[in-house]
Write a protein that holds these residues in place. Structure first.
Motif, PDB file in Angstrom:
ATOM      1  N   TYR A  68       0.945  -1.374  -0.059  1.00 41.92           N
ATOM      2  CA  TYR A  68      -0.135  -0.078   0.032  1.00 41.92           C
ATOM      3  C   TYR A  68       0.882   1.293  -0.037  1.00 41.92           C
ATOM      4  N   GLN A  69       0.401   2.310  -0.417  1.00 43.68           N
ATOM      5  CA  GLN A  69       0.907   3.638  -0.186  1.00 43.68           C
ATOM      6  C   GLN A  69      -0.170   4.752   0.031  1.00 43.68           C
ATOM      7  N   TYR A  70       0.079   5.893   0.556  1.00 43.58           N
ATOM      8  CA  TYR A  70      -0.846   6.897   0.643  1.00 43.58           C
ATOM      9  C   TYR A  70      -0.582   7.985  -0.589  1.00 43.58           C
ATOM     10  N   LEU A  71      -1.792   8.569  -0.912  1.00 43.12           N
ATOM     11  CA  LEU A  71      -1.775   9.729  -2.027  1.00 43.12           C
ATOM     12  C   LEU A  71      -2.120  11.039  -1.338  1.00 43.12           C
ATOM     13  N   ILE A  72      -1.113  11.828  -1.351  1.00 43.42           N
ATOM     14  CA  ILE A  72      -1.356  13.047  -0.755  1.00 43.42           C
ATOM     15  C   ILE A  72      -1.927  14.219  -1.535  1.00 43.42           C
ATOM     16  N   ASN A  73      -2.770  14.822  -1.231  1.00 42.03           N
ATOM     17  CA  ASN A  73      -3.528  15.926  -2.156  1.00 42.03           C
ATOM     18  C   ASN A  73      -3.526  15.380  -3.446  1.00 42.03           C
ATOM     19  N   GLY A  74      -3.914  14.308  -3.642  1.00 41.38           N
ATOM     20  CA  GLY A  74      -4.281  13.854  -4.901  1.00 41.38           C
ATOM     21  C   GLY A  74      -3.198  13.738  -6.078  1.00 41.38           C
ATOM     22  N   GLU A  75      -1.886  14.050  -5.498  1.00 33.86           N
ATOM     23  CA  GLU A  75      -0.736  13.978  -6.450  1.00 33.86           C
ATOM     24  C   GLU A  75       0.673  13.384  -5.962  1.00 33.86           C
ATOM     25  N   LEU A  76       0.733  13.100  -4.733  1.00 32.54           N
ATOM     26  CA  LEU A  76       1.943  12.619  -4.277  1.00 32.54           C
ATOM     27  C   LEU A  76       1.716  11.184  -3.567  1.00 32.54           C
ATOM     28  N   ALA A  77       2.259  10.347  -4.343  1.00 33.56           N
ATOM     29  CA  ALA A  77       2.454   8.759  -3.523  1.00 33.56           C
ATOM     30  C   ALA A  77       3.342   8.648  -2.708  1.00 33.56           C
ATOM     31  N   VAL A  78       3.118   8.318  -1.349  1.00 35.84           N
ATOM     32  CA  VAL A  78       4.007   8.220  -0.531  1.00 35.84           C
ATOM     33  C   VAL A  78       4.077   6.961   0.316  1.00 35.84           C
ATOM     34  N   PRO A  79       5.233   6.532   0.838  1.00 25.00           N
ATOM     35  CA  PRO A  79       5.156   5.178   1.687  1.00 25.00           C
ATOM     36  C   PRO A  79       4.682   5.597   3.155  1.00 25.00           C
ATOM     37  N   ASP A  80       4.175   4.521   4.051  1.00 24.49           N
ATOM     38  CA  ASP A  80       3.676   4.941   5.275  1.00 24.49           C
ATOM     39  C   ASP A  80       4.991   5.156   6.017  1.00 24.49           C
ATOM     40  N   PRO A  81       4.933   6.609   6.557  1.00 22.54           N
ATOM     41  CA  PRO A  81       6.040   6.952   7.761  1.00 22.54           C
ATOM     42  C   PRO A  81       6.110   5.723   8.760  1.00 22.54           C
ATOM     43  N   ALA A  82       5.427   5.085   9.352  1.00 26.77           N
ATOM     44  CA  ALA A  82       5.509   3.831  10.144  1.00 26.77           C
ATOM     45  C   ALA A  82       5.462   2.602   9.458  1.00 26.77           C
ATOM     46  N   SER A  83       5.817   2.408   8.327  1.00 30.40           N
ATOM     47  CA  SER A  83       6.094   1.128   7.476  1.00 30.40           C
ATOM     48  C   SER A  83       6.951   0.302   8.426  1.00 30.40           C
ATOM     49  N   CYS A  84       6.664  -0.931   8.167  1.00 25.97           N
ATOM     50  CA  CYS A  84       7.355  -1.970   8.900  1.00 25.97           C
ATOM     51  C   CYS A  84       8.125  -2.713   7.983  1.00 25.97           C
ATOM     52  N   PHE A  85       7.941  -2.518   6.605  1.00 27.86           N
ATOM     53  CA  PHE A  85       8.810  -3.035   5.359  1.00 27.86           C
ATOM     54  C   PHE A  85       8.702  -2.463   4.117  1.00 27.86           C
ATOM     55  N   GLN A  86       9.665  -2.359   3.560  1.00 34.21           N
ATOM     56  CA  GLN A  86       9.881  -1.705   2.132  1.00 34.21           C
ATOM     57  C   GLN A  86      10.520  -2.597   1.194  1.00 34.21           C
ATOM     58  N   PRO A  87       9.793  -3.572   0.492  1.00 29.40           N
ATOM     59  CA  PRO A  87      10.459  -4.318  -0.224  1.00 29.40           C
ATOM     60  C   PRO A  87      11.455  -3.690  -1.355  1.00 29.40           C
ATOM     61  N   ASP A  88      10.939  -2.778  -1.998  1.00 31.25           N
ATOM     62  CA  ASP A  88      11.453  -2.111  -3.136  1.00 31.25           C
ATOM     63  C   ASP A  88      12.077  -0.864  -2.965  1.00 31.25           C
ATOM     64  N   ASP A  89      12.449  -0.423  -1.894  1.00 31.97           N
ATOM     65  CA  ASP A  89      13.165   0.799  -1.468  1.00 31.97           C
ATOM     66  C   ASP A  89      12.200   1.658  -0.994  1.00 31.97           C
ATOM     67  N   VAL A  90      12.735   2.697  -0.402  1.00 34.37           N
ATOM     68  CA  VAL A  90      11.670   3.659   0.609  1.00 34.37           C
ATOM     69  C   VAL A  90      10.975   4.715  -0.175  1.00 34.37           C
ATOM     70  N   ASP A  91      10.850   4.852  -1.155  1.00 33.05           N
ATOM     71  CA  ASP A  91       9.907   5.553  -2.241  1.00 33.05           C
ATOM     72  C   ASP A  91       8.913   4.666  -2.933  1.00 33.05           C
ATOM     73  N   LYS A  92       8.917   3.271  -2.731  1.00 33.92           N
ATOM     74  CA  LYS A  92       7.831   2.493  -3.169  1.00 33.92           C
ATOM     75  C   LYS A  92       6.898   2.078  -2.151  1.00 33.92           C
ATOM     76  N   SER A  93       6.087   0.907  -2.459  1.00 36.00           N
ATOM     77  CA  SER A  93       4.952   0.985  -1.547  1.00 36.00           C
ATOM     78  C   SER A  93       5.317   0.077  -0.133  1.00 36.00           C
TER      79      SER A  93
END
Length: 611
Positions: A68-93
């Motif tokens: 999952y990701q979060y879409l901020i203001n309809g334009e910026l997709a970001v990871p969860d700041p409290a994500s417990c794992f990023q399989p594909d680097d920090v800017d991905k899901s």
């Protein structure tokens, strides 16, 4: 108010929480106008907001493993700041991880703090594999050496393929370069099966310069009321600071309760600027002590301010923090061994022998005196603290890696001086820490490395050269060109421990045997002294030359009347030996009758009685 958010605006849990009905997604985004949940395989879902700036959505289709990701203001997709794992680097899901499921039914109880012999390592460079499994494969080696605790440099996720870990942007997510969260948990269980503790280095004073999205939706996570050397200060004050404090405390509790870490080392806490009535460091320690029951959990600080009040004991028990890294000891010892006097060594080059003596007997060298490297005094009185309140080391990631060429002590001093330092470190009553490879006199460098791209990489490259421009050895552009580029993959590769080389080296085998012997002496003879309790320490300088060289004579007296005596010569000529206590030699040859001198690099350790 939704119960999951707690009361009085205090958030209960950050991130994705698995429930009986699916997964609840929580994001504190007070600066965002709108937030949508982007669950992979599902249509975007608008998340409602409450008056504190919390966005929340329950998904009945999500489960452990969901991306999952979060879409901020309809334009910026970001990871969860409290994500417990990023399989594909920090800017991905992000991936939903059920970390509470990692908790052991019968948790490892830990060991007394006095038994700690710490081994600091960087997961990516410690082994050929550069993974948690690579560390696990060396646990028997470390246990047989006499190590009782390994300390992992920060493992929170950072951009790219390699980094020291101190520039993290996702504090809850173990770096995928080292393996999955399950692999990390397996490492801890393997260590605990061998009765070895595992500590984690955590960074709560700043975020990395690249791919940190918090500014985009939580501007008040930071504050311009204070500054740090790494950019905007973390906001720990006021109404919004309460959410940030809870974010960091929940992070500490996750590592300790879910993964089962036995302690945390908090990086550079002097940069945690907080004028609240109850300082964040107090709240953090009290929360840990209250919520992690039935286990010995150790909390350690790196604190340039030398704040002894954070290390207080009550009836012999730790109140907040077990210990602080003893930089003063290291800096004074390094000056005596190498003669270096530039950079932060300048503050110890005037009287290194006296600074070392005070560190050994009182914990800190600077206890409120004027400090040459900044305006005003530094430190608080520490003589009343036990030796266990300071962690001593002759090398660590900072003191090696912050050198321009990353040289270890084995490249800088003679074998005799290297041995002298090891004896002093491991047979003093302070808690000792070794840096990976130090036990075998490793000579492979440990360099500063990162994997930034674009402008961040260019700034790091140039900044590294400017940092050393005032050092005599790098005064010209030509000499500064020798400094490795931190973002060059070869810099990371050069920092990997060369285990095959250590196995082939006779010197390495000798130092490994030395370390093992000293740690056995420590277990059998020094540990009982800590159990009795050191009640007094004193030191005298032997033939000092303006405090810059000479010998050192230190004694520690226990509550049972036993005396530990260490005599060492740091001068280039012989010094008169003091009167030795009645007892037995733990290290060093028994002086021949009438022999009154200590030769250069000599060190003698005796255990006796004050009677």
């Amino acid at each position: 108010m939704n119960e999951s958010l707690g009361v009085a605006g205090q958030p209960r849990r950050h991130g994705a929480q698995i429930t009986a009905h699916g997964v609840t997604f929580n994001l504190w985004a007070p600066s965002a106008g709108s937030v949508e949940l982007l669950e992979i395989g599902q249509a975007p879902r608008r998340m409602p907001r409450d008056e504190q700036g919390w966005y929340q959505a329950l998904s009945s289709t999500a489960r452990a493993g969901t991306r999952y990701q979060y879409l901020i203001n309809g334009e910026l997709a970001v990871p969860d700041p409290a994500s417990c794992f990023q399989p594909d680097d920090v800017d991905k899901s992000s991936e939903v991880i059920n970390t509470p499921a990692f908790r052991d039914a019968d948790p490892y109880p830990g060991r007394p703090w006095s038994e700690a012999v710490i081994y600091e390592l960087h997961v990516g460079t410690f082994s050929d594999e550069g993974t948690y499994a690579g560390v696990e494969n060396r646990l028997d080696y470390l246990r047989d050496l006499g190590i009782t605790a390994i300390q992992l440099m920060p493992i929170n996720d950072v951009p790219g393929r390699h980094n020291w870990g101190y520039d993290g942007v996702l504090l809850y997510a173990p770096n995928a370069c080292y393996g999955r969260p399950e692999d990390l948990k397996r490492l801890l269980r393997a260590a605990h099966e061998r009765d070895m503790m595992v500590y984690l280095d955590v960074v709560y004073n700043h975020f990395g310069p690249q791919l940190n999205y918090l500014h985009s939706y939580a501007e008040t996570f930071f504050t311009d009321r204070h500054t740090t050397g790494w950019g905007p200060a973390i906001n720990l004050e006021g109404e919004h600071g309460a959410f940030v404090r809870q974010f960091l405390i929940d992070n500490a509790l996750m590592w300790l309760r879910d993964y089962g870490f036995d302690g945390l080392r908090l990086d550079a806490v002097h940069a945690l600027k907080d004028r609240s009535e109850r300082h964040f460091l107090v709240e953090l320690a009290e929360s840990v002590r209250r919520q992690v029951d039935g286990r010995r959990v150790h909390l350690m600080l790196e604190n340039e301010a030398n704040e002894a009040h954070l290390l207080e004991r009550r009836d012999g028990r730790v109140v907040l923090y077990d210990a602080q890294w003893g930089d003063d000891f290291h800096n004074a010892l390094h000056v005596l061994l190498t003669g270096e006097n530039e950079g932060y060594y300048r503050a110890f080059a005037d009287r290194p022998l006296q600074h070392l003596a005070r560190s050994l007997t009182e914990g800190f060298a600077y206890q409120g005196e004027a400090f040459p490297l900044h305006d005003g005094p530094r430190g608080e009185r520490s003589a009343h603290l036990p030796p266990e309140a300071t962690i001593f080391f002759a090398q660590n990631h900072d003191q090696v890696g912050n050198r321009a060429l990353g040289e270890r002590l084995a490249k800088l001093v003679s074998r005799e001086k290297l041995q002298q330092a090891m004896v002093l470190l491991l047979l003093s009553p302070h808690i000792p820490m070794l840096f990976m490879g130090e036990e075998a006199a490793a000579e492979t460098p440990f360099l500063f490395f990162a994997d930034w791209t674009g402008e961040a990489a260019d700034l790091t490259h140039e900044g590294r050269r400017r940092e050393f421009a005032h050092f005599a050895a790098f005064a010209t552009p030509e000499t500064r060109d020798r400094i490795p580029d931190p973002c060059d993959a070869r810099t990371f590769a050069a920092s990997k421990l060369d285990w095959r080389g250590l196995d082939r080296s006779e010197v390495s085998r000798q130092f490994h045997a030395l370390t093992r012997e000293l740690l056995e002496i420590r277990r059998a003879n020094i540990l009982p002294l800590l159990t009795e309790g050191v009640v007094r320490a004193r030191a005298e300088l032997l033939n000092p030359r303006d405090g810059r060289a000479g010998g050192l004579h230190v004694q520690w007296l226990t509550a049972q009347g036993r005396v530990l005596q260490i005599v060492a010569n740091f001068a280039e000529q012989a010094v008169l030996r003091p009167l030795l206590v009645e007892g037995e030699n733990l290290w060093g040859a028994e002086p021949a009758k009438g022999h009154l001198y200590l030769h250069p690099a000599d060190i003698l350790v005796r255990l006796g009685s004050s009677g």
